[in-house]
Design an enzyme around this catalytic site. Structure first.
Site, PDB file in Angstrom:
ATOM      1  N   SER A 135       0.772  -1.195   0.086  1.00 34.95           N
ATOM      2  CA  SER A 135       0.032   0.087  -0.101  1.00 34.95           C
ATOM      3  C   SER A 135       0.964   1.149  -0.043  1.00 34.95           C
ATOM      4  CB  SER A 135      -0.862  -0.089   1.374  1.00 34.95           C
ATOM      5  OG  SER A 135      -1.678   1.082   1.303  1.00 34.95           O
ATOM      6  N   LYS A 161      -0.970  -1.031  -4.299  1.00 34.57           N
ATOM      7  CA  LYS A 161      -2.203  -0.240  -3.935  1.00 34.57           C
ATOM      8  C   LYS A 161      -1.978   1.267  -3.855  1.00 34.57           C
ATOM      9  CE  LYS A 161      -4.953  -0.173   0.509  1.00 34.57           C
ATOM     10  NZ  LYS A 161      -5.594  -1.148   1.371  1.00 34.57           N
ATOM     11  N   ASP A 189      -7.242   2.840  -3.064  1.00 33.67           N
ATOM     12  CA  ASP A 189      -8.152   2.842  -1.611  1.00 33.67           C
ATOM     13  C   ASP A 189      -8.315   4.275  -1.208  1.00 33.67           C
ATOM     14  OD1 ASP A 189      -9.112   2.369   0.888  1.00 33.67           O
ATOM     15  OD2 ASP A 189      -7.289   1.732   1.807  1.00 33.67           O
TER      16      ASP A 189
HETATM   17  O1  SMG Z   1      -0.581  -2.721   6.944  1.00 27.17           O
HETATM   18  O2  SMG Z   1       0.108  -2.472   4.770  1.00 27.17           O
HETATM   19  C1  SMG Z   1      -0.474  -2.196   5.874  1.00 27.17           C
HETATM   20  C2  SMG Z   1      -1.155  -0.899   5.652  1.00 27.17           C
HETATM   21  C3  SMG Z   1      -2.232  -0.941   4.731  1.00 27.17           C
HETATM   22  O3  SMG Z   1      -3.449   0.849   3.581  1.00 27.17           O
HETATM   23  C4  SMG Z   1      -3.357  -0.036   4.467  1.00 27.17           C
HETATM   24  N1  SMG Z   1      -4.345   0.098   5.238  1.00 27.17           N
HETATM   25  O4  SMG Z   1      -7.564   1.420   4.651  1.00 27.17           O
HETATM   26  O5  SMG Z   1      -6.531  -0.272   3.984  1.00 27.17           O
HETATM   27  C5  SMG Z   1      -6.312   0.646   4.617  1.00 27.17           C
HETATM   28  C6  SMG Z   1      -5.297   1.094   5.196  1.00 27.17           C
HETATM   29  C7  SMG Z   1      -5.586   1.483   6.713  1.00 27.17           C
HETATM   30  C8  SMG Z   1      -4.367   1.823   7.509  1.00 27.17           C
HETATM   31  S1  SMG Z   1      -4.302   3.513   8.154  1.00 27.17           S
HETATM   32  C9  SMG Z   1      -4.139   3.439   9.675  1.00 27.17           C
HETATM   33 MG    MG Z   2      -8.486   0.129   3.273  1.00 36.41          MG
END
Ligand code: SMG
Ligand code: MG
Length: 370
Positions: A135, A161, A189
């Site tokens: 992400s 992502k 996202d």
């Molecule tokens: O753990 O790789 C990870 C983070 C992935 O983007 C990520 N998480 O909405 O999916 C999501 C976000 C929320 C975390 S922000 C606190």
């Molecule tokens: Mg998310």
């Protein structure tokens, strides 16, 4: 198992770089571990939330109180505690899935360690390694984003992502497609940053062949997602909206999503996460494992879940060094774009005492509580 003691260890680990989403920017992972000492084993789990209620309504300080005053007393009152009995014991307490999840998971870890079974075996894993996605946060410029994505692809990540928000959506996606081609598995996202009035802008993403758009609208807007889905070719995936298997069944029936992001913390634990997997699989809906920037403690358990058969899309199950220069467990290291599913008892993760000590802010006993 009889619970003898429950300890909360507040930890703070610096991130390798700022992680920016539509709701804010993080530079530390600031959370707590919960340790459950049973009569013949000890288990650990990690709270999925943050100090501020920006991703969801739970937060670190609030979770400590709800655990201490409402959840732990109900679980210890069971006497003979098993993870499978916890959901029902905690059902009278409304919501608080992240707090419920950390307690159930610590108990499950202790229980499985006591009979030397791994999370993977217990949950029904069918793979011994899982593909890793990553992400990528919102950045100040397209060039900075392209450099970051190039770095992750060089490390072997198999899916990218991009975090998006109004003003950072079509342009970064176009830039990444131009630079890395149409074959790169790519998704976005929005963390609830759009409204149905933005359908025209979101429709502009259709031309880029994305795997999915994750949670464009508010968490309680299933109807809006169902309406939006009719206007887009790109599949919608829900994250924040799904807090239970019932939510998942409703969202799927309404046509609010064609894919589900499963985060065990957000849904009250690994048992409910498995039920969501089962509900989605029965409807032919693919799922993938989300992340909350977990340390090795939470990451290990997520890898076991991601090895279930319905997890057919790569998750946000990145290597430890995606977020942490140093972790509190042995790091998970990418091998050919995959991470190994832990095989040891419980989560299979072992906390390194020296590292834990250095990242510990405070420790408190929640049970017995005086
Ligand atoms: O753990 O790789 C990870 C983070 C992935 O983007 C990520 N998480 O909405 O999916 C999501 C976000 C929320 C975390 S922000 C606190
Ligand atoms: Mg998310």
């Amino acid at each position: 198992m009889k619970i003898e003691r429950i300890e909360l260890v507040h930890i703070r680990l610096p991130l390798v770089g700022d992680f920016r989403t539509s709701f804010g920017s993080m530079r530390d992972k600031d959370t707590f571990l919960l340790g459950v000492v049973g009569d013949d084993a000890e288990g650990w789990a990690e709270f999925g939330g943050d100090p501020e209620p920006l991703y969801c309504d739970e937060y670190v300080a609030g979770a400590e109180l709800v655990l201490r005053d409402h959840l732990i007393p109900r679980v210890t009152a069971l006497g003979d505690v098993t993870a499978a009995r916890i959901g029902q014991a905690l059902a009278p307490v409304k919501r608080h899935p992240l707090a419920k999840a950390v307690l159930e998971t610590a108990v499950l870890d202790a229980e499985l360690r006591s009979y030397r079974m791994s999370f993977a075996t217990y949950l029904g894993a069918v793979r011994d390694r899982v593909p890793s996605g990553v992400s990528v946060g919102i950045m100040d410029s397209a060039q900075e984003l392209l450099d970051a994505v190039a770095g992750y692809l060089a490390q072997g990540y198999v899916r990218i992502k991009l975090k998006i928000e109004p003003g950072w959506d079509v342009a970064p996606v176009r830039a990444v497609r131009r630079e890395f081609g149409d074959d790169l598995p790519l998704q976005v996202d929005a963390n609830t940053a759009y409204s149905l009035a933005d359908a025209g802008q979101l429709r502009r993403l259709d031309e880029f062949g994305l795997l999915l758009i994750e949670q464009p609208l508010a968490e309680d807007d299933l109807r809006g997602h169902a309406e939006l889905a009719k206007l887009l070719h790109t599949p919608l995936c829900l994250d924040e909206s799904i807090t239970s298997a019932r939510d998942a069944a409703t969202a799927i029936a309404l046509g609010a999503c064609r894919v589900v992001n499963i985060k065990p913390a957000r849904v009250g634990g690994y048992l409910e996460a498995r039920r969501i997997h089962d509900v989605a699989s029965a409807s032919g809906v693919p799922v993938w494992c989300g992340g909350m920037l977990e340390t090795g403690v939470g990451r290990a358990a997520n890898l076991a879940l991601a090895a279930l058969p319905g997890f057919v899309l790569p998750g946000d199950t990145s290597a430890s060094d995606r977020f942490f220069a140093e972790d509190i467990t042995e790091p998970f290291v990418l091998d050919d774009g995959h991470l190994p599913v832990p095989t040891g008892p419980g989560t299979g993760a072992t906390v390194l005492p020296d590292a834990l000590r250095r990242f510990t802010v405070t420790r408190r006993d929640l049970y017995p509580h005086h």
